[in-house]
Design a protein around this motif. Structure first.
Motif, mmCIF file in Angstrom:
data_model
loop_
_atom_site.group_PDB
_atom_site.id
_atom_site.type_symbol
_atom_site.label_atom_id
_atom_site.label_comp_id
_atom_site.label_asym_id
_atom_site.label_seq_id
_atom_site.Cartn_x
_atom_site.Cartn_y
_atom_site.Cartn_z
ATOM 1 N N GLY A 17 0.665 -1.297 -0.324
ATOM 2 C CA GLY A 17 0.165 -0.154 0.213
ATOM 3 C C GLY A 17 0.805 1.729 0.405
ATOM 4 O O GLY A 17 1.305 1.719 0.977
ATOM 5 N N ALA A 18 0.536 1.954 -0.727
ATOM 6 C CA ALA A 18 0.863 3.941 -0.366
ATOM 7 C C ALA A 18 1.049 4.506 0.722
ATOM 8 O O ALA A 18 0.494 3.524 1.513
ATOM 9 C CB ALA A 18 0.464 4.609 -1.377
ATOM 10 N N VAL A 22 6.323 6.855 4.036
ATOM 11 C CA VAL A 22 7.265 5.972 3.734
ATOM 12 C C VAL A 22 7.795 5.492 2.492
ATOM 13 O O VAL A 22 8.093 4.571 2.012
ATOM 14 C CB VAL A 22 6.355 4.986 5.124
ATOM 15 N N ALA A 140 -7.346 -0.716 8.754
ATOM 16 C CA ALA A 140 -6.037 0.456 8.095
ATOM 17 C C ALA A 140 -5.609 1.082 8.916
ATOM 18 O O ALA A 140 -6.016 2.044 9.431
ATOM 19 C CB ALA A 140 -6.162 0.275 6.440
ATOM 20 N N GLY A 142 -3.314 4.972 8.346
ATOM 21 C CA GLY A 142 -3.628 5.915 7.331
ATOM 22 C C GLY A 142 -5.247 6.724 7.467
ATOM 23 O O GLY A 142 -5.801 6.409 8.724
ATOM 24 N N ALA A 167 -8.080 -4.720 1.472
ATOM 25 C CA ALA A 167 -6.892 -3.850 2.492
ATOM 26 C C ALA A 167 -7.674 -3.778 3.866
ATOM 27 O O ALA A 167 -8.711 -3.808 4.135
ATOM 28 C CB ALA A 167 -6.342 -2.937 1.775
ATOM 29 N N ILE A 170 -4.139 -7.013 7.177
ATOM 30 C CA ILE A 170 -3.963 -8.186 5.990
ATOM 31 C C ILE A 170 -2.845 -8.459 6.848
ATOM 32 O O ILE A 170 -1.860 -7.315 6.483
ATOM 33 C CB ILE A 170 -3.978 -8.286 4.591
ATOM 34 N N GLN A 188 -3.819 -5.579 -0.449
ATOM 35 C CA GLN A 188 -3.085 -4.926 -0.192
ATOM 36 C C GLN A 188 -2.512 -4.341 0.898
ATOM 37 O O GLN A 188 -3.349 -4.737 2.085
ATOM 38 C CB GLN A 188 -3.324 -3.267 -0.592
ATOM 39 N N CYS A 189 -1.339 -4.590 1.541
ATOM 40 C CA CYS A 189 -0.974 -4.393 2.728
ATOM 41 C C CYS A 189 -0.171 -2.699 3.527
ATOM 42 O O CYS A 189 1.013 -2.714 2.233
ATOM 43 C CB CYS A 189 -0.094 -6.061 3.437
ATOM 44 N N GLY A 190 -0.178 -2.024 4.190
ATOM 45 C CA GLY A 190 0.550 -1.675 4.053
ATOM 46 C C GLY A 190 1.357 -1.333 5.976
ATOM 47 O O GLY A 190 2.643 -1.611 5.863
ATOM 48 N N TRP A 205 9.933 4.074 15.543
ATOM 49 C CA TRP A 205 9.261 3.778 14.913
ATOM 50 C C TRP A 205 8.667 2.205 14.440
ATOM 51 O O TRP A 205 7.406 1.312 14.582
ATOM 52 C CB TRP A 205 8.902 4.571 13.734
ATOM 53 N N GLY A 278 -2.366 0.127 11.647
ATOM 54 C CA GLY A 278 -3.186 -0.878 11.638
ATOM 55 C C GLY A 278 -3.098 -1.419 12.259
ATOM 56 O O GLY A 278 -2.265 -1.271 13.446
ATOM 57 N N VAL A 280 -3.513 -4.543 13.017
ATOM 58 C CA VAL A 280 -2.982 -5.280 12.308
ATOM 59 C C VAL A 280 -1.487 -5.723 13.019
ATOM 60 O O VAL A 280 -0.302 -6.079 14.055
ATOM 61 C CB VAL A 280 -2.491 -6.132 10.785
#
Ligand SMILES: Cc1cc2nc3c(=O)[nH]c(=O)nc-3n(C[C@H](O)[C@H](O)[C@H](O)COP(=O)(O)O)c2cc1C
Length: 312
Positions: A17-18, A22, A140, A142, A167, A170, A188-190, A205, A278, A280
């Motif tokens: 993911g965008a 980052v 998620a 963001g 997304a 995950i 899609q994973c961020g 972070w 997120g 997750v």
């Protein structure tokens, strides 16, 4: 092979993911080299900075990668010109409708995948000619909508014919299987990629994500239209929450939020940074190379699918 891998020309149906600040060329190229689709986040960047990142990514990979348009950004029309000019093949869009840019993007042969939070918008994007949709649940990291992945993915799968990429939440093979069972053809994973070895984020972070528990994130900005954003529940999240209560405008709030995000990547200050992540995060326990993340997600999913599951 499925519709998503064919559409994007990738080996595994896994998209990074965008992530504003980052998701740079190094991270995107590492994901693409690992067989997934890496994305460069244009959010917060000048058009020329976006051009530089695209050029950098081209030097690091000969595989497809995408650019994400943060539609809230006022310079989006100029970023679109750069994307077309540089011959980028895939664009994802966040925080708004890509309608004003759709004609030009499609005329340039670019595949467009909007990130969307509900059934109504999914149908609209299909009508608009989107090549697929990235359906993001509120777990998620963001900017988020208001519905969870578990109930959103199947409802949108029932409502559209174009490919669905799931997304939100995950973090391992179980999530991939859940997404595919719900009707997705890609994920899609961020958050998991935000702490990949190639990610530019610092140790604080990374630690904040790895140490987070299942309840370790918070949503700030939910009383501001389009403002709801999830990140690690730290001191900065508390300050943003207080700022929101003072009745600031959406632009003022976003400026403060983006400053917190920028500080996070550039200074890695654990108190004055908004570490977007997120829910997750609670199950992510290590930082791995991006290609390993892609491979592990798919291998783990395949292992689960090979198991015989009996429910009666
Ligand atoms: C640090 C961070 C920054 C993000 N920035 C963007 C962005 O600029 N544009 C966008 O469309 N989505 C953005 N997202 C959302 C991700 O692209 C992705 O859809 C989301 O993280 C998926 O959920 P997960 O965090 O549970 O994996 C961001 C997420 C994170 C964690």
């Amino acid at each position: 092979m499925n519709r998503v891998t064919e559409l994007l020309g990738i080996k595994y149906p896994v998209i990074q993911g965008a992530m504003q600040e980052v998701a740079n060329a190094e991270l995107a190229a590492a994901v693409s080299n690992g067989g997934g689709l890496g994305i460069i986040a244009a959010g917060g960047k000048t058009p020329e900075e976006v051009r530089e990142e695209i050029k950098k990514a081209r030097k690091l990979t000969d595989k497809p990668f995408a650019v994400n348009l943060m539609l809230m950004d006022k310079n989006t029309p100029d970023v679109v010109k750069v994307i077309i000019d540089e011959g980028v093949k895939v664009v994802t869009t966040g925080a708004g409708t890509p309608k004003p840019y759709m004609k030009d993007l499609k005329a340039a042969g670019i595949k467009v995948l909007p990130v969307i939070p509900n059934v109504k918008i999914a149908k609209k994007m299909q009508e608009l000619g989107a090549d697929g949709v990235i359906v993001e649940g509120m777990e998620a990291g963001g900017h988020i909508g208001g519905t969870t992945s578990m109930v959103l993915w199947p409802q949108i799968a029932d409502a559209i014919d174009i490919p669905l990429i799931a997304a939100g939440g995950i973090g391992d093979g179980r999530g991939v299987v859940e997404a595919f069972v719900a009707g997705a053809e890609g994920v899609q994973c961020g958050t998991i990629f935000s702490i990949a070895k190639e990610s530019p984020v610092g140790n604080n972070w990374r630690k904040a994500v790895i140490d987070a528990s299942d309840t370790g994130t918070a949503v700030v900005g939910s009383t501001i239209k389009g403002g709801a954003t999830r990140g690690i529940a730290n001191q900065k999240a508390g300050e943003l929450f207080e700022l929101e209560k003072t009745g600031v405008s959406r632009d003022e709030f976003n400026d403060a939020l983006n400053k917190g995000l920028y500080t996070g990547v550039k200074e890695d200050d654990p108190d004055n940074s908004f570490f977007m992540a997120g829910e997750v995060a609670g199950m992510i326990k290590e930082s791995k190379p991006a290609a390993e993340i892609v491979k592990d997600l798919m291998d783990d999913a395949q292992r689960i699918l090979n198991q015989k599951i009996e429910i009666m």
